[in-house]
Design a protein around this motif. Structure first.
Motif, PDB file in Angstrom:
ATOM      1  N   MET A  23       0.847  -1.190   0.000  1.00 57.82           N
ATOM      2  CA  MET A  23       0.000   0.000   0.000  1.00 57.82           C
ATOM      3  C   MET A  23       0.882   1.239   0.000  1.00 57.82           C
ATOM      4  SD  MET A  23      -3.035  -1.078   2.625  1.00 57.82           S
ATOM      5  CE  MET A  23      -1.915  -1.423   3.975  1.00 57.82           C
ATOM      6  N   ASN A  24       0.519   2.216  -0.760  1.00 62.31           N
ATOM      7  CA  ASN A  24       1.299   3.437  -0.894  1.00 62.31           C
ATOM      8  C   ASN A  24       0.395   4.657  -0.864  1.00 62.31           C
ATOM      9  OD1 ASN A  24       2.625   1.222  -2.697  1.00 62.31           O
ATOM     10  ND2 ASN A  24       4.286   2.590  -2.174  1.00 62.31           N
ATOM     11  N   GLU A  25       0.908   5.745  -0.288  1.00 59.90           N
ATOM     12  CA  GLU A  25       0.167   6.994  -0.356  1.00 59.90           C
ATOM     13  C   GLU A  25       0.064   7.433  -1.821  1.00 59.90           C
ATOM     14  OE1 GLU A  25      -1.271   8.468   1.997  1.00 59.90           O
ATOM     15  OE2 GLU A  25      -0.357   7.803   3.868  1.00 59.90           O
ATOM     16  N   ARG A  26      -1.063   8.004  -2.186  1.00 60.40           N
ATOM     17  CA  ARG A  26      -1.257   8.415  -3.582  1.00 60.40           C
ATOM     18  C   ARG A  26      -0.165   9.383  -4.024  1.00 60.40           C
ATOM     19  NH1 ARG A  26      -5.442   8.664  -7.233  1.00 60.40           N
ATOM     20  NH2 ARG A  26      -6.955   7.885  -5.747  1.00 60.40           N
ATOM     21  N   SER A  27       0.229  10.326  -3.145  1.00 62.01           N
ATOM     22  CA  SER A  27       1.205  11.332  -3.539  1.00 62.01           C
ATOM     23  C   SER A  27       2.584  10.736  -3.806  1.00 62.01           C
ATOM     24  CB  SER A  27       1.309  12.409  -2.452  1.00 62.01           C
ATOM     25  OG  SER A  27       1.680  11.824  -1.217  1.00 62.01           O
ATOM     26  N   ASN A  28       2.876   9.577  -3.186  1.00 63.76           N
ATOM     27  CA  ASN A  28       4.190   8.951  -3.345  1.00 63.76           C
ATOM     28  C   ASN A  28       4.125   7.688  -4.201  1.00 63.76           C
ATOM     29  OD1 ASN A  28       5.337  10.863  -1.595  1.00 63.76           O
ATOM     30  ND2 ASN A  28       4.695   9.680   0.188  1.00 63.76           N
ATOM     31  N   PHE A  29       2.994   7.451  -4.836  1.00 64.36           N
ATOM     32  CA  PHE A  29       2.790   6.176  -5.505  1.00 64.36           C
ATOM     33  C   PHE A  29       3.629   6.068  -6.773  1.00 64.36           C
ATOM     34  CE2 PHE A  29       0.257   3.258  -8.232  1.00 64.36           C
ATOM     35  CZ  PHE A  29       0.332   2.149  -7.412  1.00 64.36           C
ATOM     36  N   VAL A  30       4.409   4.998  -6.860  1.00 69.76           N
ATOM     37  CA  VAL A  30       5.228   4.731  -8.029  1.00 69.76           C
ATOM     38  C   VAL A  30       4.825   3.365  -8.581  1.00 69.76           C
ATOM     39  CG1 VAL A  30       7.563   4.379  -8.901  1.00 69.76           C
ATOM     40  CG2 VAL A  30       7.149   6.080  -7.110  1.00 69.76           C
ATOM     41  N   VAL A  31       4.456   3.324  -9.838  1.00 65.44           N
ATOM     42  CA  VAL A  31       4.011   2.075 -10.450  1.00 65.44           C
ATOM     43  C   VAL A  31       5.233   1.197 -10.746  1.00 65.44           C
ATOM     44  CG1 VAL A  31       2.819   1.033 -12.409  1.00 65.44           C
ATOM     45  CG2 VAL A  31       2.023   3.221 -11.473  1.00 65.44           C
ATOM     46  N   PRO A  32       5.263  -0.047 -10.235  1.00 69.01           N
ATOM     47  CA  PRO A  32       6.401  -0.927 -10.507  1.00 69.01           C
ATOM     48  C   PRO A  32       6.554  -1.214 -11.997  1.00 69.01           C
ATOM     49  CG  PRO A  32       5.059  -1.769  -8.700  1.00 69.01           C
ATOM     50  CD  PRO A  32       4.284  -0.651  -9.325  1.00 69.01           C
ATOM     51  N   ASP A  33       7.776  -1.482 -12.418  1.00 69.18           N
ATOM     52  CA  ASP A  33       8.059  -1.714 -13.836  1.00 69.18           C
ATOM     53  C   ASP A  33       7.244  -2.861 -14.408  1.00 69.18           C
ATOM     54  OD1 ASP A  33       9.862   0.343 -13.821  1.00 69.18           O
ATOM     55  OD2 ASP A  33      11.629  -0.918 -13.588  1.00 69.18           O
ATOM     56  N   ILE A  34       7.130  -3.969 -13.652  1.00 69.73           N
ATOM     57  CA  ILE A  34       6.411  -5.131 -14.188  1.00 69.73           C
ATOM     58  C   ILE A  34       4.938  -4.794 -14.405  1.00 69.73           C
ATOM     59  CG2 ILE A  34       5.927  -6.161 -11.922  1.00 69.73           C
ATOM     60  CD1 ILE A  34       6.329  -8.915 -13.263  1.00 69.73           C
ATOM     61  N   THR A  35       4.384  -3.946 -13.531  1.00 71.88           N
ATOM     62  CA  THR A  35       2.986  -3.545 -13.689  1.00 71.88           C
ATOM     63  C   THR A  35       2.809  -2.734 -14.968  1.00 71.88           C
ATOM     64  OG1 THR A  35       2.725  -3.493 -11.289  1.00 71.88           O
ATOM     65  CG2 THR A  35       1.055  -2.365 -12.587  1.00 71.88           C
ATOM     66  N   THR A  36       3.735  -1.828 -15.233  1.00 77.05           N
ATOM     67  CA  THR A  36       3.678  -1.031 -16.461  1.00 77.05           C
ATOM     68  C   THR A  36       3.747  -1.924 -17.690  1.00 77.05           C
ATOM     69  OG1 THR A  36       4.725   0.846 -15.357  1.00 77.05           O
ATOM     70  CG2 THR A  36       4.823   0.802 -17.765  1.00 77.05           C
ATOM     71  N   ARG A  37       4.649  -2.884 -17.658  1.00 81.40           N
ATOM     72  CA  ARG A  37       4.824  -3.775 -18.809  1.00 81.40           C
ATOM     73  C   ARG A  37       3.585  -4.647 -19.033  1.00 81.40           C
ATOM     74  NH1 ARG A  37       7.186  -8.757 -18.745  1.00 81.40           N
ATOM     75  NH2 ARG A  37       8.210  -8.364 -16.742  1.00 81.40           N
ATOM     76  N   LYS A  38       3.053  -5.216 -17.972  1.00 80.97           N
ATOM     77  CA  LYS A  38       1.895  -6.100 -18.108  1.00 80.97           C
ATOM     78  C   LYS A  38       0.655  -5.351 -18.589  1.00 80.97           C
ATOM     79  CE  LYS A  38       3.462 -10.144 -16.491  1.00 80.97           C
ATOM     80  NZ  LYS A  38       3.349 -11.446 -17.210  1.00 80.97           N
ATOM     81  N   ASN A  39       0.557  -4.071 -18.230  1.00 81.13           N
ATOM     82  CA  ASN A  39      -0.644  -3.305 -18.548  1.00 81.13           C
ATOM     83  C   ASN A  39      -0.500  -2.436 -19.793  1.00 81.13           C
ATOM     84  OD1 ASN A  39      -2.787  -3.570 -16.243  1.00 81.13           O
ATOM     85  ND2 ASN A  39      -0.799  -3.503 -15.208  1.00 81.13           N
ATOM     86  N   GLN A  40       0.562  -2.633 -20.532  1.00 83.25           N
ATOM     87  CA  GLN A  40       0.763  -1.820 -21.727  1.00 83.25           C
ATOM     88  C   GLN A  40      -0.431  -1.953 -22.673  1.00 83.25           C
ATOM     89  OE1 GLN A  40       4.428  -2.663 -23.762  1.00 83.25           O
ATOM     90  NE2 GLN A  40       4.307  -0.854 -25.052  1.00 83.25           N
ATOM     91  N   GLY A  41      -0.985  -0.819 -23.043  1.00 82.60           N
ATOM     92  CA  GLY A  41      -2.130  -0.816 -23.948  1.00 82.60           C
ATOM     93  C   GLY A  41      -3.478  -0.928 -23.265  1.00 82.60           C
ATOM     94  N   LEU A  42      -3.492  -1.114 -21.951  1.00 83.72           N
ATOM     95  CA  LEU A  42      -4.742  -1.209 -21.198  1.00 83.72           C
ATOM     96  C   LEU A  42      -4.987   0.077 -20.427  1.00 83.72           C
ATOM     97  CD1 LEU A  42      -4.651  -4.788 -19.597  1.00 83.72           C
ATOM     98  CD2 LEU A  42      -6.057  -4.036 -21.523  1.00 83.72           C
ATOM     99  N   GLY A  43      -6.236   0.404 -20.235  1.00 79.75           N
ATOM    100  CA  GLY A  43      -6.595   1.544 -19.406  1.00 79.75           C
ATOM    101  C   GLY A  43      -7.344   1.084 -18.171  1.00 79.75           C
ATOM    102  N   HIS A  44      -7.428   1.951 -17.167  1.00 85.70           N
ATOM    103  CA  HIS A  44      -8.218   1.646 -15.980  1.00 85.70           C
ATOM    104  C   HIS A  44      -8.947   2.905 -15.544  1.00 85.70           C
ATOM    105  CE1 HIS A  44      -4.280   2.987 -14.260  1.00 85.70           C
ATOM    106  NE2 HIS A  44      -5.070   3.677 -13.467  1.00 85.70           N
ATOM    107  N   ASP A  45      -9.948   2.725 -14.723  1.00 84.70           N
ATOM    108  CA  ASP A  45     -10.720   3.860 -14.237  1.00 84.70           C
ATOM    109  C   ASP A  45      -9.809   4.803 -13.457  1.00 84.70           C
ATOM    110  OD1 ASP A  45     -12.469   5.203 -11.989  1.00 84.70           O
ATOM    111  OD2 ASP A  45     -13.881   4.589 -13.544  1.00 84.70           O
TER     112      ASP A  45
END
Length: 297
Positions: free
Chosen positions: A1-23
Protein backbone atom coordinates in the motif's frame (compact mmCIF):
# COMPACT_ATOMS: atom_id res chain seq x y z
CA UNK A 1 0.00 0.00 0.00
CA UNK A 2 1.30 3.44 -0.89
CA UNK A 3 0.17 6.99 -0.36
CA UNK A 4 -1.26 8.41 -3.58
CA UNK A 5 1.20 11.33 -3.54
CA UNK A 6 4.19 8.95 -3.34
CA UNK A 7 2.79 6.18 -5.51
CA UNK A 8 5.23 4.73 -8.03
CA UNK A 9 4.01 2.08 -10.45
CA UNK A 10 6.40 -0.93 -10.51
CA UNK A 11 8.06 -1.71 -13.84
CA UNK A 12 6.41 -5.13 -14.19
CA UNK A 13 2.99 -3.54 -13.69
CA UNK A 14 3.68 -1.03 -16.46
CA UNK A 15 4.82 -3.78 -18.81
CA UNK A 16 1.90 -6.10 -18.11
CA UNK A 17 -0.64 -3.31 -18.55
CA UNK A 18 0.76 -1.82 -21.73
CA UNK A 19 -2.13 -0.82 -23.95
CA UNK A 20 -4.74 -1.21 -21.20
CA UNK A 21 -6.60 1.54 -19.41
CA UNK A 22 -8.22 1.65 -15.98
CA UNK A 23 -10.72 3.86 -14.24
CA UNK A 24 -9.02 7.05 -13.10
CA UNK A 25 -10.80 7.08 -9.74
CA UNK A 26 -11.10 3.49 -8.50
CA UNK A 27 -8.36 1.89 -10.67
CA UNK A 28 -10.64 -0.92 -11.86
CA UNK A 29 -10.77 -2.40 -15.34
CA UNK A 30 -12.56 -5.28 -17.01
CA UNK A 31 -10.53 -8.45 -16.49
CA UNK A 32 -8.70 -8.82 -19.84
CA UNK A 33 -9.26 -12.56 -20.25
CA UNK A 34 -7.93 -12.47 -23.81
CA UNK A 35 -4.50 -11.44 -22.50
CA UNK A 36 -3.86 -14.72 -20.70
CA UNK A 37 -1.55 -16.87 -22.80
CA UNK A 38 -1.14 -20.64 -22.76
CA UNK A 39 2.01 -20.00 -20.73
CA UNK A 40 0.02 -17.98 -18.19
CA UNK A 41 -2.50 -20.78 -17.74
CA UNK A 42 0.30 -23.34 -17.40
CA UNK A 43 2.00 -21.17 -14.76
CA UNK A 44 -1.27 -20.84 -12.84
CA UNK A 45 -1.74 -24.64 -13.00
CA UNK A 46 1.78 -25.22 -11.66
CA UNK A 47 1.29 -22.78 -8.78
CA UNK A 48 -2.19 -24.08 -7.96
CA UNK A 49 -1.18 -27.73 -7.99
CA UNK A 50 1.91 -27.07 -5.90
CA UNK A 51 0.10 -25.13 -3.20
CA UNK A 52 -3.09 -27.19 -3.08
CA UNK A 53 -1.00 -30.34 -2.61
CA UNK A 54 0.99 -29.00 0.33
CA UNK A 55 -1.62 -26.93 2.20
CA UNK A 56 -3.86 -29.67 3.65
CA UNK A 57 -2.77 -30.01 7.27
CA UNK A 58 -1.01 -26.62 7.05
CA UNK A 59 -3.71 -24.13 6.06
CA UNK A 60 -6.72 -23.64 8.32
CA UNK A 61 -9.97 -25.43 7.51
CA UNK A 62 -11.70 -22.14 6.68
CA UNK A 63 -9.23 -21.46 3.88
CA UNK A 64 -9.43 -24.97 2.45
CA UNK A 65 -13.23 -24.93 2.61
CA UNK A 66 -13.38 -21.54 0.89
CA UNK A 67 -11.10 -22.75 -1.90
CA UNK A 68 -13.38 -25.76 -2.43
CA UNK A 69 -16.64 -23.80 -2.20
CA UNK A 70 -15.45 -21.23 -4.73
CA UNK A 71 -14.41 -24.01 -7.12
CA UNK A 72 -11.31 -22.04 -8.07
CA UNK A 73 -9.98 -23.27 -11.41
CA UNK A 74 -6.96 -25.54 -11.07
CA UNK A 75 -5.76 -25.46 -14.66
CA UNK A 76 -6.25 -21.85 -15.80
CA UNK A 77 -6.47 -18.30 -14.48
CA UNK A 78 -10.03 -18.00 -13.14
CA UNK A 79 -12.70 -15.73 -14.57
CA UNK A 80 -13.48 -13.23 -11.79
CA UNK A 81 -17.12 -12.90 -12.76
CA UNK A 82 -17.71 -16.63 -12.37
CA UNK A 83 -16.24 -16.54 -8.85
CA UNK A 84 -18.28 -13.45 -8.01
CA UNK A 85 -21.54 -15.37 -8.32
CA UNK A 86 -20.49 -17.62 -5.44
CA UNK A 87 -18.74 -14.93 -3.40
CA UNK A 88 -21.65 -12.48 -3.57
CA UNK A 89 -24.09 -15.16 -2.49
CA UNK A 90 -21.90 -16.24 0.44
CA UNK A 91 -20.74 -12.96 2.01
CA UNK A 92 -21.64 -10.06 -0.28
CA UNK A 93 -18.07 -9.53 -1.46
CA UNK A 94 -16.96 -9.33 -5.06
CA UNK A 95 -13.66 -9.20 -6.92
CA UNK A 96 -12.64 -6.22 -9.00
CA UNK A 97 -9.72 -6.36 -11.44
CA UNK A 98 -6.99 -3.75 -10.97
CA UNK A 99 -3.69 -3.17 -12.81
CA UNK A 100 -1.52 -3.95 -9.76
CA UNK A 101 -0.70 -2.14 -6.54
CA UNK A 102 -3.10 0.73 -5.99
CA UNK A 103 -2.96 3.78 -3.69
CA UNK A 104 -4.06 3.37 -0.09
CA UNK A 105 -7.16 5.54 -0.25
CA UNK A 106 -8.45 3.58 -3.25
CA UNK A 107 -7.63 0.26 -1.61
CA UNK A 108 -9.46 1.15 1.61
CA UNK A 109 -12.48 2.45 -0.28
CA UNK A 110 -12.79 -0.90 -2.06
CA UNK A 111 -12.49 -2.94 1.14
CA UNK A 112 -14.93 -0.73 3.02
CA UNK A 113 -17.49 -1.48 0.29
CA UNK A 114 -16.80 -5.24 0.20
CA UNK A 115 -14.85 -5.12 -3.05
CA UNK A 116 -11.55 -6.98 -3.13
CA UNK A 117 -9.01 -5.59 -5.63
CA UNK A 118 -7.26 -8.40 -7.54
CA UNK A 119 -4.26 -7.75 -9.76
CA UNK A 120 -5.32 -9.25 -13.09
CA UNK A 121 -1.87 -10.35 -14.41
CA UNK A 122 0.21 -13.37 -13.47
CA UNK A 123 3.89 -13.74 -12.64
CA UNK A 124 6.22 -15.28 -15.22
CA UNK A 125 7.67 -18.84 -15.07
CA UNK A 126 11.04 -17.69 -13.71
CA UNK A 127 9.22 -15.98 -10.80
CA UNK A 128 7.38 -19.02 -9.44
CA UNK A 129 8.95 -18.79 -5.99
CA UNK A 130 9.06 -15.04 -5.40
CA UNK A 131 7.53 -11.88 -6.79
CA UNK A 132 7.68 -8.62 -4.85
CA UNK A 133 4.48 -7.21 -6.37
CA UNK A 134 1.18 -9.02 -5.75
CA UNK A 135 -0.13 -10.83 -8.83
CA UNK A 136 -3.37 -12.67 -9.55
CA UNK A 137 -2.15 -15.85 -7.85
CA UNK A 138 -1.29 -14.08 -4.63
CA UNK A 139 -4.42 -11.93 -4.64
CA UNK A 140 -6.92 -14.56 -5.74
CA UNK A 141 -5.59 -17.88 -4.45
CA UNK A 142 -4.11 -16.29 -1.32
CA UNK A 143 -6.85 -13.89 -0.23
CA UNK A 144 -10.19 -14.76 -1.75
CA UNK A 145 -10.99 -18.19 -0.22
CA UNK A 146 -11.22 -16.66 3.28
CA UNK A 147 -13.70 -14.09 2.00
CA UNK A 148 -16.16 -16.99 1.94
CA UNK A 149 -15.95 -17.01 5.76
CA UNK A 150 -18.48 -14.52 7.20
CA UNK A 151 -16.39 -13.46 10.21
CA UNK A 152 -13.20 -12.89 8.23
CA UNK A 153 -15.20 -11.14 5.52
CA UNK A 154 -16.56 -8.71 8.11
CA UNK A 155 -13.07 -8.20 9.55
CA UNK A 156 -11.66 -7.19 6.19
CA UNK A 157 -14.47 -4.72 5.57
CA UNK A 158 -13.90 -3.20 9.03
CA UNK A 159 -10.20 -2.93 8.22
CA UNK A 160 -11.01 -0.94 5.10
CA UNK A 161 -13.22 1.41 7.10
CA UNK A 162 -10.48 1.79 9.71
CA UNK A 163 -7.90 2.45 7.03
CA UNK A 164 -9.79 5.46 5.74
CA UNK A 165 -9.84 6.91 9.27
CA UNK A 166 -6.18 6.04 9.99
CA UNK A 167 -5.09 7.85 6.84
CA UNK A 168 -6.89 11.00 7.94
CA UNK A 169 -5.33 10.76 11.44
CA UNK A 170 -1.81 10.11 10.16
CA UNK A 171 -1.49 6.59 11.62
CA UNK A 172 -1.47 4.57 8.43
CA UNK A 173 1.97 2.96 9.04
CA UNK A 174 0.72 1.64 12.38
CA UNK A 175 -2.46 0.20 10.87
CA UNK A 176 -0.46 -1.33 8.01
CA UNK A 177 1.23 -3.59 10.56
CA UNK A 178 -2.15 -5.06 11.46
CA UNK A 179 -2.85 -6.00 7.84
CA UNK A 180 0.64 -7.38 7.39
CA UNK A 181 0.65 -9.60 10.46
CA UNK A 182 -2.92 -10.88 10.07
CA UNK A 183 -4.29 -10.77 6.52
CA UNK A 184 -0.90 -11.41 4.91
CA UNK A 185 1.12 -13.44 7.43
CA UNK A 186 -1.24 -14.64 10.14
CA UNK A 187 -1.29 -18.00 11.90
CA UNK A 188 -4.20 -19.48 13.86
CA UNK A 189 -4.41 -22.06 16.65
CA UNK A 190 -6.84 -24.91 15.99
CA UNK A 191 -7.69 -28.13 17.84
CA UNK A 192 -5.50 -29.93 15.30
CA UNK A 193 -2.54 -27.58 15.85
CA UNK A 194 -1.21 -24.31 14.49
CA UNK A 195 -2.35 -23.48 10.96
CA UNK A 196 -1.83 -20.82 8.28
CA UNK A 197 -4.42 -18.28 7.18
CA UNK A 198 -2.32 -15.36 5.86
CA UNK A 199 -2.38 -14.88 2.09
CA UNK A 200 1.33 -14.14 1.86
CA UNK A 201 2.00 -17.58 3.30
CA UNK A 202 -0.62 -19.76 1.59
CA UNK A 203 0.44 -18.44 -1.81
CA UNK A 204 4.14 -19.19 -1.13
CA UNK A 205 5.62 -22.69 -1.18
CA UNK A 206 8.71 -21.79 0.83
CA UNK A 207 6.98 -19.71 3.49
CA UNK A 208 4.24 -22.32 3.91
CA UNK A 209 7.00 -24.64 5.09
CA UNK A 210 9.09 -22.09 6.97
CA UNK A 211 6.37 -20.51 9.11
CA UNK A 212 5.35 -23.78 10.79
CA UNK A 213 8.44 -25.99 10.56
CA UNK A 214 11.46 -23.73 10.98
CA UNK A 215 13.07 -23.08 14.37
CA UNK A 216 14.17 -19.62 13.18
CA UNK A 217 11.04 -17.41 13.62
CA UNK A 218 9.14 -16.41 16.74
CA UNK A 219 5.53 -17.48 17.09
CA UNK A 220 3.67 -15.41 19.66
CA UNK A 221 0.08 -14.88 20.68
CA UNK A 222 -1.94 -12.13 19.03
CA UNK A 223 -2.16 -8.89 20.99
CA UNK A 224 -3.43 -5.87 19.09
CA UNK A 225 -1.24 -3.14 20.56
CA UNK A 226 1.82 -5.36 20.69
CA UNK A 227 1.36 -6.18 17.01
CA UNK A 228 0.82 -2.55 16.03
CA UNK A 229 4.14 -1.62 17.66
CA UNK A 230 6.07 -4.22 15.66
CA UNK A 231 8.03 -3.60 12.49
CA UNK A 232 7.99 -6.23 9.73
CA UNK A 233 9.94 -7.65 6.80
CA UNK A 234 9.19 -7.27 3.10
CA UNK A 235 12.40 -8.76 1.68
CA UNK A 236 12.75 -12.00 3.67
CA UNK A 237 10.66 -14.49 5.62
CA UNK A 238 9.04 -13.00 8.71
CA UNK A 239 10.99 -13.01 11.95
CA UNK A 240 7.78 -13.16 14.00
CA UNK A 241 4.35 -14.63 13.32
CA UNK A 242 1.36 -13.62 15.43
CA UNK A 243 -1.09 -16.40 16.29
CA UNK A 244 -4.82 -15.83 16.77
CA UNK A 245 -7.17 -18.24 18.54
CA UNK A 246 -10.09 -17.64 16.19
CA UNK A 247 -11.32 -15.24 13.55
CA UNK A 248 -13.90 -14.03 16.07
CA UNK A 249 -11.05 -13.02 18.40
CA UNK A 250 -9.50 -11.07 15.56
CA UNK A 251 -12.77 -9.34 14.68
CA UNK A 252 -13.62 -8.49 18.30
CA UNK A 253 -10.14 -7.08 19.00
CA UNK A 254 -10.32 -4.76 16.00
CA UNK A 255 -13.98 -3.71 16.22
CA UNK A 256 -13.20 -0.92 18.71
CA UNK A 257 -12.39 2.73 17.99
CA UNK A 258 -8.66 2.84 17.30
CA UNK A 259 -8.26 6.57 18.06
CA UNK A 260 -7.33 6.12 21.76
CA UNK A 261 -5.12 3.15 20.80
CA UNK A 262 -3.20 5.31 18.35
CA UNK A 263 -2.66 7.89 21.08
CA UNK A 264 -1.42 5.35 23.62
CA UNK A 265 0.95 3.80 21.07
CA UNK A 266 2.75 7.12 20.73
CA UNK A 267 4.12 6.68 24.25
CA UNK A 268 5.28 3.09 23.66
CA UNK A 269 8.55 1.96 22.08
CA UNK A 270 8.46 0.48 18.60
CA UNK A 271 9.65 -3.14 18.50
CA UNK A 272 11.87 -4.75 15.90
CA UNK A 273 10.48 -7.52 13.74
CA UNK A 274 12.30 -10.17 15.76
CA UNK A 275 11.94 -8.78 19.27
CA UNK A 276 10.33 -10.77 22.09
CA UNK A 277 8.41 -8.65 24.58
CA UNK A 278 8.24 -9.58 28.26
CA UNK A 279 4.44 -9.70 28.11
CA UNK A 280 4.30 -11.99 25.05
CA UNK A 281 2.52 -15.30 25.02
CA UNK A 282 5.39 -17.18 23.43
CA UNK A 283 4.57 -20.37 21.54
CA UNK A 284 8.08 -20.56 20.13
CA UNK A 285 11.09 -18.30 20.63
CA UNK A 286 13.01 -18.30 17.38
CA UNK A 287 16.59 -19.48 17.02
CA UNK A 288 17.19 -16.42 14.79
CA UNK A 289 19.19 -18.56 12.36
CA UNK A 290 19.47 -16.97 8.94
CA UNK A 291 17.86 -13.69 9.93
CA UNK A 292 18.78 -10.83 7.61
CA UNK A 293 20.55 -7.85 9.12
CA UNK A 294 18.86 -5.31 6.85
CA UNK A 295 16.43 -2.84 8.40
CA UNK A 296 12.85 -3.73 9.30
CA UNK A 297 10.01 -1.55 8.04
Amino acid sequence: MNERSNFVVPDITTRKNQGLGHDAIDYTLAQPLQRYSAEDHATWATLYQRQSAMLPGRACDEFMQGLQQLEVDADRVPDFERLNHKLLAATGWRLVAVPGLIPDDVFFEHLANRRFPVTWWLREPHQLDYLQEPDVFHDLFGHVPLLMNPVFADYLQAYGQGGMKAKDLGFLPVLARLYWYTVEFGLINTPEGMRIYGAGIVSSKSESLYCLDSDSPNRVGFDLQRLMRTRYRIDTFQKTYFVIDSFQQLFDATAVDFSPIYQSLQAMPVLGAGDIDAADQVFHAGSREGWAETDDL
